[in-house]
Design an enzyme around this catalytic site. Structure first.
Site, PDB file in Angstrom:
ATOM      1  N   HIS A 244       0.822  -1.225   0.000  1.00 33.12           N
ATOM      2  CA  HIS A 244       0.000   0.000   0.000  1.00 33.12           C
ATOM      3  C   HIS A 244       0.845   1.260   0.000  1.00 33.12           C
ATOM      4  CE1 HIS A 244      -4.046  -1.815   0.782  1.00 33.12           C
ATOM      5  NE2 HIS A 244      -3.255  -2.843   1.023  1.00 33.12           N
TER       6      HIS A 244
ATOM      7  N   ASP B   9       3.214   9.446  -0.884  1.00 38.48           N
ATOM      8  CA  ASP B   9       2.057   8.681  -0.402  1.00 38.48           C
ATOM      9  C   ASP B   9       1.827   7.510  -1.335  1.00 38.48           C
ATOM     10  OD1 ASP B   9      -0.083   8.183   1.295  1.00 38.48           O
ATOM     11  OD2 ASP B   9      -0.867  10.222   1.168  1.00 38.48           O
TER      12      ASP B   9
END
Ligand SMILES: O=P(O)(O)OC[C@H]1O[C@H](O[C@H]2O[C@H](CO)[C@@H](O)[C@H](O)[C@H]2O)[C@H](O)[C@@H](O)[C@@H]1O
Ligand SMILES: O=c1ccn([C@@H]2O[C@H](COP(=O)(O)OP(=O)(O)O)[C@@H](O)[C@H]2O)c(=O)[nH]1
Length: 464
Positions: free
Chosen positions: A157, A365
């Site tokens: 992720h 991110d």
């Protein structure tokens, strides 16, 4: 039909609120397919007390949740230590913050072994196993050494940095070898997949085969990008909740003659919050019409507070917010409304809908689901504008947002001003393209795509 078994450090009840994109996305994905979700219970058993490694089983709709307690030492070395003080900063390009402290790595290995030992007896031969995130990279190799031959996929992720950064992680050879116990490795972006491939070939001497497959250590593994999405319909449905409607109405009334901007993040140094506030200060300084008008609601959800770097960022942010409010605030207006708490998910749509501009400006991110949620929640006839860091994974799919380099504070301030002034026709045009794209590849498409490719991979071969 095979049963889906999902393993992640963070497990949530798919029917309840969670902060953190992984729990939100997996809850959404599992609620559709059903299956077993295995992970940490969130409970720490103090050293010396009994109960460590204890399993808890409960049913949440069509999902069986099986969670495990961790001892204090395991939690501190595996989660706080190796996962969040070594791998998290390194994978977010922050080697300066990485601590490869003694004992962290051993704790990480120990907990992965513990997870494998506890999970293996619960598995059926035809299960499809899907492991999530950096906490659990070696889980497949631990399962394989216990004789598990099922198909096993892994999804990362967080970002995967370029080879020289990965090579600075002590023990990176072992980590890379661990990836080869999977049949499929999913990454958030093409950029991450490219870094991964170059590392495998350059450092692990893997052979690059067709279709994103790599061969090394006697196994073949496939790697490709699967950008995670949101459940657009479920989230739009939340906008109808009384809590969301109340939030929207109140904020729209309060800001009828002002301009509301919003930021929603875990209080993580990767999210670029101090630079965001500096850009906002620059906006107030350079564009006088924004004074007494532009208001930033910044939700900073508490996270990983026992790690020093997180305590430091909190102090920096709070002193900056105070300084800006002190310099520009008026009796009836404060430029920044800062909240250090987690906002209930059912209230978020109202906040997104009331804000004319969303600031999503991480320094790095994996994806950033807030960017997608903001777009999903806009009124199509009068949508707000997304200001998005080019360093968020979401930027690869969301080019029609206003992309910024968050390190360039003056340019970010200028872009925020552009967002505030964007004509309706341009806002609608950009929003329509973005919404179509996040609808097409939503969390369900992400799940189906990943599991479809995993199903195509060859039967699991023994690990040598
Ligand atoms: O579990 P925590 O330590 O409290 O942290 C919350 C989650 O943070 C990270 O989320 C990532 O996954 C999102 C969904 O794919 C993605 O949009 C975001 O960019 C990532 O930062 C972490 O990777 C999860 O494991 C944590 O549960
Ligand atoms: O106070 C908060 C802060 C965040 N979130 C949710 O937590 C997730 C954050 O995911 P994202 O991918 O943006 O970042 P992460 O925290 O996983 O790094 C999103 O679904 C947010 O709506 C929330 O419900 N309340």
């Amino acid at each position: 039909m095979s049963r889906l078994v999902v393993i992640s450090n963070r497990v949530g009840d798919p029917r309840k609120v969670a902060a953190g994109g992984l729990a939100v996305a997996l809850g959404d994905a599992l609620a559709t397919s059903g299956g077993l979700w295995f992970g940490w219970s969130g409970k720490i058993v103090e050293d010396g007390a009994t109960g460590e490694g204890e399993l808890h089983q409960q049913r949440a709709g069509n999902v069986e949740l099986v969670t495990i307690d961790l001892s204090r030492e395991d939690h501190d070395t595996y989660y706080t230590g190796y996962s969040n003080q070594a791998l998290w900063p390194a994978f977010h390009y922050r080697l300066d913050l990485a601590d490869f402290g003694s004992g962290f790595f051993a704790g990480y290995q120990r907990v992965n072994r513990l997870f494998a030992r506890k999970l293996a007896p619960l598995l059926r031969d035809d299960d499809v196993i899907w492991v999530h995130d950096y906490h659990l990279i070696p889980l497949a190799s631990e399962l394989r050494s216990l004789g598990c031959r099922q198909r096993i996929g892994f999804f990362l992720h967080i970002p995967l940095p370029p080879p020289p950064i990965l090579a600075a992680i002590p023990g990176h050879e072992w980590l890379m070898r661990s990836f080869f116990a999977y049949d499929l490795v999913g990454l958030q972006t093409n950029e991450d997949a490219d870094h991964f491939g170059r590392f495998l070939v350059g450092e692990a001497h893997a052979e690059r085969l067709a279709d994103g497959r790599f061969s090394a250590y006697g196994r073949t593994m496939r790697a490709q990008a699967f950008p995670i999405g949101i459940d657009v319909d479920e989230f739009q449905g939340l906008a109808e909740s009384p809590e969301s409607r109340e939030t929207e109405t109140t904020l729209k009334q309060q800001y009828a003659h002002r301009r509301l901007l919003v930021g929603i993040d875990r209080l993580d140094y990767s999210k670029g919050l101090p630079r965001r506030l500096r850009a906002f200060r620059e906006l107030l300084a350079n564009y006088p019409e924004t004074r007494n008008s532009a208001t930033l609601i910044q939700v900073a959800s508490p996270t990983r507070e026992s790690v020093d770097a997180y305590a430091d960022i909190r102090h920096e942010l709070e002193s900056l917010a105070g300084e800006i409010n002190g310099a520009y605030g008026e009796l009836d207006w404060m430029p920044i409304r800062y909240m250090h708490r987690t906002w209930a998910r059912k209230r978020l749509p109202g906040l997104y809908r009331a804000a004319k501009v969303a600031l999503v400006t991480p320094l790095r991110d994996g994806m950033n689901l807030v960017a997608k949620e903001y777009v999903a929640m806009q009124d199509e006839t009068d949508p707000g504008v997304l200001v998005l860091s080019r360093f968020a994974g979401a930027a690869e799919q969301m080019r029609e947002a206003l992309l910024v380099n968050p390190y360039d504070i003056p340019a970010t301030a200028q872009t925020i001003q552009r967002a505030l002034q964007m004509p309706l026709a341009e806002r609608r045009e950009r929003h329509a393209v973005l919404l179509k794209r996040i609808r097409e590849y939503d969390v369900h498409a992400w799940r189906k795509d990943f599991l479809g490719v995993l199903a195509e991979t060859a039967e699991a071969a023994p690990v040598t």
